[in-house]
Design an enzyme around this catalytic site. Structure first.
Site, short mmCIF file in Angstrom:
data_model
loop_
_atom_site.label_atom_id
_atom_site.label_comp_id
_atom_site.label_asym_id
_atom_site.label_seq_id
_atom_site.Cartn_x
_atom_site.Cartn_y
_atom_site.Cartn_z
N GLY A 36 0.80 -1.22 0.00
CA GLY A 36 0.00 0.00 0.00
C GLY A 36 0.83 1.27 0.00
CB CYS A 37 4.19 2.16 0.71
SG CYS A 37 3.73 1.78 2.40
CD GLN A 38 3.05 6.80 -5.85
OE1 GLN A 38 3.89 7.69 -5.89
NE2 GLN A 38 1.80 7.01 -6.21
CB SER A 39 8.24 5.09 -1.29
OG SER A 39 7.45 5.36 -0.15
CB ALA A 54 0.02 6.48 -2.85
#
Lengths: 141, 405
Positions: A50-53, A118
């Site tokens: 669920g993290c863009q990074s 994000a």
């Protein structure tokens, strides 16, 4: 220090800044002092979804306390984790489970709390509480 | 009509709002466009004055709604220069159109048939074909791209054979802005009797495709990228394919006669339009087409090209900044990274300064794998953006760089 005391301390520190830029710069600096996760532990199963990074989170029990280490490839995300680790690491599982996260609003990072954002701050907190829950269950058994 | 940027901006109510205490600078047009009041008014007018179900009712409202909906179809036919009105099928959007065609080909493809897709597709133009190949035993082949982000046509020609049944390529890459040479791609595919589907999601806000001249078999696009509402789009399907492909969904509207023994399907385009459609969306799509044509695509592209050129120059002046997608034919998209800085961090800082850009893999992970990067920052410009907004972006990126490195 208890979780509440650390949260109060953070609120105090962040209240010194007048604008968001200073807050972010401070948070990025906190990220630089993050207790880094061991390179060998940066595996896919440690990644938070669920993290863009990329965010790797590792936990272990030392004595009766949960110790978190983490890393990210994005510095703002790293700063956010540093704040969370300062609050939740070296605490007993039950204390982590009982803690609320209202301080995030008070230190001016509320926009990161939206579940659709994000960066996955919500996922990070959830994951930390999941680990705490797992250890708590072990303690009881 | 002369190109009056201030007058145009006044048509878009959202452009006057503030974000995080700064005037909004909206540079995420490749994700979705903003809507002019002409389109918003069409939506309000429909629900305020003649909302009714279409094609069935004998009452006045139903007739008015049907007329307006079919008038929008006519506008779209003229805009895209389709030969027949019934070749324009209303869909829920590009992804729906692609799935409709993929579903039809599941009945046609056989084991070892080949389908060709390009290396720079959006996930929505990869996944349905992978599913199709899994189902039919057909083989998926990929047209590679070069460092500039252009498809390598000589490699494409090598992939073509008598086994090729379908070719799917986007008209413009959403992640890089490359305009693909679809004329050549279509022509070469037809030499092997392969059908071609062009994904026009990114192109139709910049280019007015002439579908008859292109001789394309299928062309899909979404209204929301062209100043229209979300949830509506079109699938252009050449008449011969419309007769060949089976219906996608069963339901009302798509039938001629129903008994429990057998159902006969309606004629085109209704065969592919099961259920009550997005009536308001279709009508508003028509209003959006009118709006764009009133400004004129030549004027739109001229202005956007100026913004692209200026943004490219100004951004490249920032040390350590790399632009991905540097092909000759390009639309107003600048996808970039700064050395040592995660795109997500840049996106977060510029958002605090009121600037909306997209960060991430842009639903095109194969492109990111190609460049070995986690993602990019993407600024995409529309005709309502200004040179001053490009300056604001550049200043914000410089500030982000200062904070983050």
């Amino acid at each position: 220090m208890t979780i509440e005391e650390i949260q109060e301390e953070l609120i105090d520190e962040f209240s010194m800044f007048d604008d968001w830029m200073q807050r972010y710069e401070y948070m990025i600096d906190l990220g630089k002092s993050l207790p880094l996760i061991d390179e060998s532990l940066k595996t896919d199963d440690k990644l938070i979804k669920g993290c863009q990074s990329k965010v790797w989170l590792h936990s272990e029990m030392k004595d009766d306390k949960v110790v978190f280490t983490a890393d990210s490839d994005a510095v703002i995300t790293k700063g956010i984790i540093a704040v969370l680790i300062r609050v939740f690491s070296n605490q007993k599982p039950q204390a982590i489970l009982d803690a609320n996260t209202n301080f995030i609003d008070e230190i001016g990072l509320k926009e990161h709390l939206s579940p659709t954002r994000a960066n996955g701050l919500v996922s990070m907190i959830k994951q930390m509480k999941m680990y705490a829950l797992a250890y708590q269950t072990q303690v009881k058994n | 009509m002369s190109f009056n940027i201030q007058k145009i901006r006044n048509d878009f109510p959202i452009l006057s709002r503030e974000v995080n205490g700064h005037p909004l600078v909206y540079l995420d047009n490749a994700a979705t466009s903003q809507k002019p009041k002409q389109v918003i008014d069409a939506i309000v007018d429909y629900y305020s004055n003649y909302n009714a179900n279409i094609h069935r009712g004998v009452h006045t409202l139903s007739q008015e709604a049907t007329d307006a909906y079919e008038a929008a179809r006519k506008k779209l036919q003229e805009h895209f220069n389709a030969k027949y009105l019934h070749e324009i099928i209303f869909t829920a959007g590009t992804t729906h159109g692609i799935n409709l065609v993929a579903n039809g080909f599941a009945e046609i493809l056989k084991k070892d048939d080949e389908v060709i897709v390009s290396a720079m597709e959006h996930h929505s133009n990869i996944v349905p074909w992978q599913m199709l190949c899994e189902k039919t035993g057909a083989v998926l082949k990929v047209i590679p791209m070069n460092e500039e982000g252009e498809l390598i046509l000589s490699e494409y020609e090598k992939l073509l054979s008598n086994k090729t049944k379908l070719v799917f390529v986007n008209h413009i890459s959403n992640a890089l802005g490359t305009i693909n040479p679809i004329e050549k791609i279509i022509q070469k595919a037809h030499e092997y009797n392969a059908a071609v589907l062009i994904d026009g999601a990114q192109s139709c806000s910049h280019i007015k495709p002439d579908l008859q001249k292109l001789d394309v078999d299928f062309y899909v696009t979404s209204a929301h990228k062209m100043c229209g509402p979300t949830g509506v789009g079109i699938l252009y399907m050449k008449e011969s394919w419309g007769k060949k492909l089976p219906p996608y969904q069963g339901g009302g509207e798509m039938i001629a006669e129903v008994t429990f023994e057998k159902t006969t399907y309606a004629v085109l385009p209704h065969k592919f339009e099961a259920g009550t459609p997005n009536i308001c969306g279709g009508i508003a799509f028509g209003a959006a087409i009118d709006y764009l044509n009133n400004i004129g695509f030549e004027a739109i592209v001229k202005h956007e090209d100026q913004l692209l050129k200026y943004a490219t120059e100004q951004l490249l002046a920032i040390p350590g900044l790399t632009i991905y997608g540097t092909g000759q034919a390009k639309t107003s998209v600048v996808s970039f990274n700064i050395e040592g800085i995660h795109p997500y961090d840049i996106g977060t800082i510029v958002d605090k300064l009121g600037i909306a850009v997209r960060t991430g893999h842009h639903c095109a992970q194969p492109i990111m794998d190609f460049y070995k990067i986690p993602g990019t920052v993407r600024a995409s410009f529309a005709f309502y953006n200004t040179v001053e907004e490009v300056d604001a972006l550049v200043k914000a990126v410089q500030k982000a760089k200062m904070m983050l490195s």
